[in-house]
Scaffold this motif. Structure first.
Motif, PDB file in Angstrom:
ATOM      1  N   ALA A 100       0.724  -1.242   0.046  1.00 51.07           N
ATOM      2  CA  ALA A 100       0.122  -0.013  -0.104  1.00 51.07           C
ATOM      3  C   ALA A 100       0.792   1.259  -0.043  1.00 51.07           C
ATOM      4  CB  ALA A 100      -0.896   0.075   1.099  1.00 51.07           C
ATOM      5  N   ALA A 101       1.858   1.285   0.837  1.00 50.47           N
ATOM      6  CA  ALA A 101       3.000   2.417   0.979  1.00 50.47           C
ATOM      7  C   ALA A 101       3.495   2.764  -0.582  1.00 50.47           C
ATOM      8  CB  ALA A 101       4.020   2.313   1.779  1.00 50.47           C
ATOM      9  N   ARG A 119       4.348   5.701  -5.604  1.00 48.46           N
ATOM     10  CA  ARG A 119       3.981   5.596  -7.022  1.00 48.46           C
ATOM     11  C   ARG A 119       3.149   6.846  -7.492  1.00 48.46           C
ATOM     12  NH1 ARG A 119       5.482  -0.233  -8.725  1.00 48.46           N
ATOM     13  NH2 ARG A 119       7.770  -0.098  -8.793  1.00 48.46           N
ATOM     14  N   ARG A 120       1.838   6.826  -6.906  1.00 51.87           N
ATOM     15  CA  ARG A 120       1.018   8.013  -7.424  1.00 51.87           C
ATOM     16  C   ARG A 120       1.669   9.217  -7.303  1.00 51.87           C
ATOM     17  NH1 ARG A 120      -3.108   4.487  -5.218  1.00 51.87           N
ATOM     18  NH2 ARG A 120      -2.973   5.677  -3.219  1.00 51.87           N
ATOM     19  N   ALA A 126       8.398   9.333   4.157  1.00 49.08           N
ATOM     20  CA  ALA A 126       7.396   9.532   5.322  1.00 49.08           C
ATOM     21  C   ALA A 126       6.155   8.284   5.028  1.00 49.08           C
ATOM     22  CB  ALA A 126       6.603  10.734   5.312  1.00 49.08           C
ATOM     23  N   GLU A 127       6.135   7.852   3.887  1.00 45.44           N
ATOM     24  CA  GLU A 127       5.060   6.875   3.642  1.00 45.44           C
ATOM     25  C   GLU A 127       5.674   5.515   4.262  1.00 45.44           C
ATOM     26  OE1 GLU A 127       2.060   6.576   2.559  1.00 45.44           O
ATOM     27  OE2 GLU A 127       2.061   8.501   1.599  1.00 45.44           O
ATOM     28  N   PHE A 128       6.795   5.468   4.754  1.00 51.62           N
ATOM     29  CA  PHE A 128       7.767   4.346   5.137  1.00 51.62           C
ATOM     30  C   PHE A 128       7.850   4.423   6.612  1.00 51.62           C
ATOM     31  CE2 PHE A 128       7.842   3.671   0.438  1.00 51.62           C
ATOM     32  CZ  PHE A 128       7.400   2.255   0.417  1.00 51.62           C
ATOM     33  N   GLY A 129       7.779   5.702   7.174  1.00 52.01           N
ATOM     34  CA  GLY A 129       8.193   5.910   8.611  1.00 52.01           C
ATOM     35  C   GLY A 129       9.759   6.270   8.631  1.00 52.01           C
ATOM     36  N   LEU A 130      10.259   6.744   7.542  1.00 55.56           N
ATOM     37  CA  LEU A 130      11.612   7.056   7.375  1.00 55.56           C
ATOM     38  C   LEU A 130      11.863   8.371   7.338  1.00 55.56           C
ATOM     39  CD1 LEU A 130      12.717   4.152   5.103  1.00 55.56           C
ATOM     40  CD2 LEU A 130      12.891   4.140   7.725  1.00 55.56           C
ATOM     41  N   ALA A 131      11.038   9.385   7.647  1.00 57.77           N
ATOM     42  CA  ALA A 131      11.198  10.780   7.573  1.00 57.77           C
ATOM     43  C   ALA A 131      12.025  11.317   8.920  1.00 57.77           C
ATOM     44  CB  ALA A 131      10.004  11.740   7.296  1.00 57.77           C
ATOM     45  N   PRO A 132      12.906  12.209   8.977  1.00 61.62           N
ATOM     46  CA  PRO A 132      13.822  12.446  10.070  1.00 61.62           C
ATOM     47  C   PRO A 132      12.918  12.654  11.303  1.00 61.62           C
ATOM     48  CG  PRO A 132      14.131  13.863   8.295  1.00 61.62           C
ATOM     49  CD  PRO A 132      13.176  13.131   7.689  1.00 61.62           C
ATOM     50  N   GLU A 133      11.575  13.371  11.077  1.00 65.73           N
ATOM     51  CA  GLU A 133      10.935  13.448  12.529  1.00 65.73           C
ATOM     52  C   GLU A 133      10.183  12.202  13.069  1.00 65.73           C
ATOM     53  OE1 GLU A 133       8.683  14.548   8.933  1.00 65.73           O
ATOM     54  OE2 GLU A 133      10.371  15.327   9.655  1.00 65.73           O
TER      55      GLU A 133
END
Length: 164
Positions: free
Chosen positions: A16-17, A22-23, A61-68
């Protein structure tokens, strides 16, 4: 080499992520294609850098990998993610993406971008080639980042965030 979908087989959250990313990637690549047809020297490079500096953090961010998002993890888990990022070899996951970094990433595809610069000055056919290369360039860079994100999530066994 396995496709991103094959890498995510059996994990509906990752699949889903990938679809959401991709969209987003497709929409931004279309903007890059349109910018590639404008006959202003360097405009397409600037647009690519601006698009990438926003796109890569959104995919992360979709994968929970954004700095915050990484800052909210407990120290042990954060260390696991950093090891996975190092193993994958990504230089942008978990980092703030500046225009400078994004521009460096687009310049790594030098020949393709130089061809795009030259092609846009040939009426119609050249602009079509330039638009195609503009789309393909942003799509390629986004897909590489998407692949890196999937690998990091899998290696670190990271739980994905709830979609917005």
């Amino acid at each position: 080499m396995a496709s991103v979908r094959q890498m995510a087989a059996g994990h509906p959250g990752i699949t889903a992520a990938i679809q959401r990313s991709r969209r987003l990637l497709h929409r931004r690549a279309l903007v890059a294609a349109i910018a590639s047809t404008v006959r202003v020297p360097g405009l397409d490079w600037a647009v690519d850098a601006a698009l990438l500096s926003r796109l890569l953090p959104q995919i992360s961010a979709e994968f929970g990998l954004a700095p915050e998002q990484l800052d909210q993890l407990n120290p042990r888990r954060r260390e696991q993610v950093q090891k996975a990022v190092t193993l994958v070899g990504s230089v942008v996951i978990g980092k703030v993406i500046t225009h400078e970094i994004a521009l460096r990433a687009t310049r790594s595809l030098g020949l393709r971008l130089s061809t795009r610069q030259l092609a846009k000055y040939v009426p119609l056919a050249g602009q079509a080639v330039s638009a195609t290369l503009g789309y393909a360039t942003l799509r390629y860079l986004g897909e590489q980042h998407l692949r890196d994100c999937v690998r990091v999530v899998q290696v670190a066994e990271l739980a994905l965030p709830v979609p917005r």
